[in-house]
Design a protein around this motif. Structure first.
Motif, short mmCIF file in Angstrom:
data_model
loop_
_atom_site.label_atom_id
_atom_site.label_comp_id
_atom_site.label_asym_id
_atom_site.label_seq_id
_atom_site.Cartn_x
_atom_site.Cartn_y
_atom_site.Cartn_z
N GLU A 48 0.82 -1.22 0.00
CA GLU A 48 0.00 0.00 0.00
C GLU A 48 0.85 1.26 0.00
O GLU A 48 0.33 2.37 0.11
CB GLU A 48 -0.96 0.02 1.20
N HIS A 49 2.18 1.10 -0.14
CA HIS A 49 3.08 2.25 -0.06
C HIS A 49 3.81 2.47 -1.38
O HIS A 49 4.94 2.96 -1.40
CB HIS A 49 4.09 2.05 1.07
N VAL A 50 3.19 2.12 -2.49
CA VAL A 50 3.83 2.25 -3.80
C VAL A 50 2.89 3.01 -4.74
O VAL A 50 1.68 3.07 -4.52
CB VAL A 50 4.16 0.87 -4.38
N PRO A 51 3.44 3.59 -5.82
CA PRO A 51 2.58 4.26 -6.81
C PRO A 51 1.59 3.28 -7.43
O PRO A 51 1.81 2.06 -7.45
CB PRO A 51 3.59 4.77 -7.85
N ALA A 52 0.52 3.83 -7.96
CA ALA A 52 -0.57 2.99 -8.48
C ALA A 52 -0.09 2.03 -9.57
O ALA A 52 -0.60 0.91 -9.68
CB ALA A 52 -1.69 3.87 -9.01
N HIS A 53 0.89 2.45 -10.39
CA HIS A 53 1.30 1.62 -11.53
C HIS A 53 2.46 0.69 -11.18
O HIS A 53 3.08 0.09 -12.06
CB HIS A 53 1.69 2.50 -12.71
N PHE A 54 2.77 0.52 -9.90
CA PHE A 54 3.91 -0.29 -9.47
C PHE A 54 3.81 -1.73 -9.98
O PHE A 54 4.75 -2.26 -10.59
CB PHE A 54 3.99 -0.27 -7.94
N PHE A 55 2.69 -2.38 -9.76
CA PHE A 55 2.55 -3.77 -10.18
C PHE A 55 2.26 -3.88 -11.67
O PHE A 55 2.55 -4.91 -12.29
CB PHE A 55 1.49 -4.49 -9.35
N ARG A 56 1.68 -2.85 -12.27
CA ARG A 56 1.50 -2.88 -13.73
C ARG A 56 2.84 -2.95 -14.42
O ARG A 56 3.01 -3.68 -15.42
CB ARG A 56 0.74 -1.64 -14.20
N ALA A 57 3.84 -2.21 -13.91
CA ALA A 57 5.16 -2.24 -14.52
C ALA A 57 5.78 -3.63 -14.43
O ALA A 57 6.41 -4.11 -15.38
CB ALA A 57 6.06 -1.21 -13.82
N GLU A 58 5.60 -4.29 -13.28
CA GLU A 58 6.13 -5.64 -13.14
C GLU A 58 5.43 -6.61 -14.08
O GLU A 58 6.07 -7.45 -14.73
CB GLU A 58 5.99 -6.12 -11.70
N TYR A 60 3.99 -5.94 -16.87
CA TYR A 60 4.40 -5.65 -18.25
C TYR A 60 5.75 -6.29 -18.55
O TYR A 60 5.95 -6.89 -19.61
CB TYR A 60 4.48 -4.13 -18.44
N GLY A 61 6.69 -6.19 -17.60
CA GLY A 61 7.99 -6.81 -17.80
C GLY A 61 7.88 -8.31 -17.95
O GLY A 61 8.53 -8.92 -18.82
N LEU A 62 7.08 -8.93 -17.11
CA LEU A 62 6.89 -10.38 -17.21
C LEU A 62 6.28 -10.77 -18.55
O LEU A 62 6.66 -11.78 -19.15
CB LEU A 62 6.00 -10.87 -16.07
N SER A 63 5.36 -9.95 -19.05
CA SER A 63 4.73 -10.26 -20.33
C SER A 63 5.73 -10.15 -21.48
O SER A 63 5.70 -10.97 -22.41
CB SER A 63 3.52 -9.35 -20.58
N LEU A 64 6.61 -9.16 -21.43
CA LEU A 64 7.62 -9.02 -22.49
C LEU A 64 8.54 -10.24 -22.52
O LEU A 64 8.89 -10.74 -23.59
CB LEU A 64 8.45 -7.75 -22.27
N ILE A 65 8.96 -10.69 -21.34
CA ILE A 65 9.84 -11.86 -21.29
C ILE A 65 9.09 -13.10 -21.75
O ILE A 65 9.62 -13.91 -22.53
CB ILE A 65 10.39 -12.04 -19.87
N HIS A 72 11.23 -19.26 -18.66
CA HIS A 72 9.96 -19.23 -17.93
C HIS A 72 9.84 -17.98 -17.07
O HIS A 72 10.83 -17.50 -16.50
CB HIS A 72 9.82 -20.44 -17.02
N VAL A 73 8.61 -17.49 -16.94
CA VAL A 73 8.23 -16.50 -15.94
C VAL A 73 6.88 -16.94 -15.38
O VAL A 73 6.13 -17.67 -16.04
CB VAL A 73 8.12 -15.08 -16.52
N PRO A 74 6.54 -16.52 -14.17
CA PRO A 74 5.21 -16.87 -13.64
C PRO A 74 4.10 -16.22 -14.47
O PRO A 74 4.26 -15.10 -14.96
CB PRO A 74 5.23 -16.30 -12.22
N LYS A 75 3.01 -16.92 -14.60
CA LYS A 75 1.85 -16.36 -15.28
C LYS A 75 1.19 -15.31 -14.38
O LYS A 75 0.98 -15.54 -13.19
CB LYS A 75 0.84 -17.46 -15.61
N VAL A 76 0.89 -14.15 -14.94
CA VAL A 76 0.18 -13.10 -14.20
C VAL A 76 -1.31 -13.27 -14.41
O VAL A 76 -1.80 -13.30 -15.54
CB VAL A 76 0.62 -11.70 -14.68
#
Length: 288
Positions: A48-58, A60-65, A72-76
């Motif tokens: 609850e102490h991060v900007p709103a797009h904090f997990f969106r950025a993560e 997005y990175g997982l999806s690019l990989i 392998h990366v975990p499925k979001v």
């Protein structure tokens, strides 16, 4: 956190009863949980102490990989972007971990294949995060321009604001930043990088190595490899198979500290003066 977990599961359509919720190790930044329902097992991170797009950025990175089909990366399953400091969550597959030493060789080969995925320019079209620090990104035709303007200079500015960059440390770092061309003389291709690859950000799953917690960019593969050597966590077999697939530049050992400098500045800004001496040693190595 319970309400946030229930809300997330509702959003992704798992309405089956929750049978287990256990807090697990998830790094220094987020709270992490193993969550089991009658239908699935999940790994859920919350903060609850991060900007709103904090997990969106993560995500997005997982999806690019993931799109590269190289490693392998975990499925979001779900992430949200709440405003006003509300609890944010990221829901992924639960990956049952194993011994890292068994997968070092395969990790080296697969990471090298990831680095063979290229873009037309360096950087990224949107901001990400490195640790808790927002990482600005723009597209740049020059790797040195990107590394100077979007990696080293923002960390310098942050360190000045935090009163961790004064006197000779500041002057030497400013000199290093202005003279990067003297040491980084090769011309890398814009390779897809994980961007935050220390030993805690890869794991062995039931079907091979997985990358987690990315901070993606298109950059010099040597930048990624330099960070893997900073805090350990990678077996010798990893480096052997990586270089068999994708050789590093001949002067890699000479530029490695320049690339580790960025991550040490990040740690200086996040955790304090305990990393100051390492920063000082690197800048002194290059400019005396």
């Amino acid at each position: 956190m319970k309400e946030a977990i229930e809300r997330a599961l509702d959003h992704l359509g798992d309405h089956s009863p929750i049978t287990a919720v256990e807090q697990v190790s998830g790094g220094d930044i987020n709270r992490a949980y193993y969550v089991q329902t009658q239908a699935e097992e999940y790994f859920i991170k919350g903060n609850e102490h991060v900007p709103a797009h904090f997990f969106r950025a993560e995500a997005y990175g997982l999806s690019l990989i993931k799109e590269t089909n190289t490693i392998h990366v975990p499925k979001v399953h779900y992430y949200d972007e709440p405003e006003n400091g509300e609890q944010a969550v990221l829901v992924m597959d639960w990956i049952e971990g194993g011994s890292q030493s068994a997968d070092g060789e395969r990790l080296g080969h697969e990471l090298a294949r990831l680095h063979q995925q290229q873009a037309n320019e360096f950087g990224l079209g949107e901001s990400t995060f490195v640790g808790t620090l927002e990482q600005p990104n723009e597209w740049c035709s020059s790797w040195l321009d990107y590394y100077r303007e979007f990696r080293l200079k923002p960390q310098l500015t942050t360190a000045i604001a935090k009163d961790r960059m004064a006197g000779s440390r500041r002057s030497k770092l400013e000199t290093v930043i202005s003279r990067l061309e003297e040491w980084i003389t090769h011309e890398p291709k814009p390779a897809l990088l994980h961007g935050d690859l220390w030993g805690g950000n890869w794991m062995t799953g039931p079907d091979g190595p997985y990358l987690i917690d990315p901070s993606v960019l298109y950059g010099d593969p040597a930048f990624e490899l330099a960070f893997t050597e900073l805090f350990g966590g990678f077996p010798s077999s990893f480096y052997k198979t990586y270089e068999e697939t994708s050789p590093l530049p001949p002067h890699y050992e000479d530029i490695k500290p320049l690339y580790q400098l960025f991550y040490l500045l990040v740690h200086l800004n996040m955790f304090g003066e305990g990393y100051g001496r390492s920063v000082d040693q690197i800048v002194t190595r290059y400019v005396g």
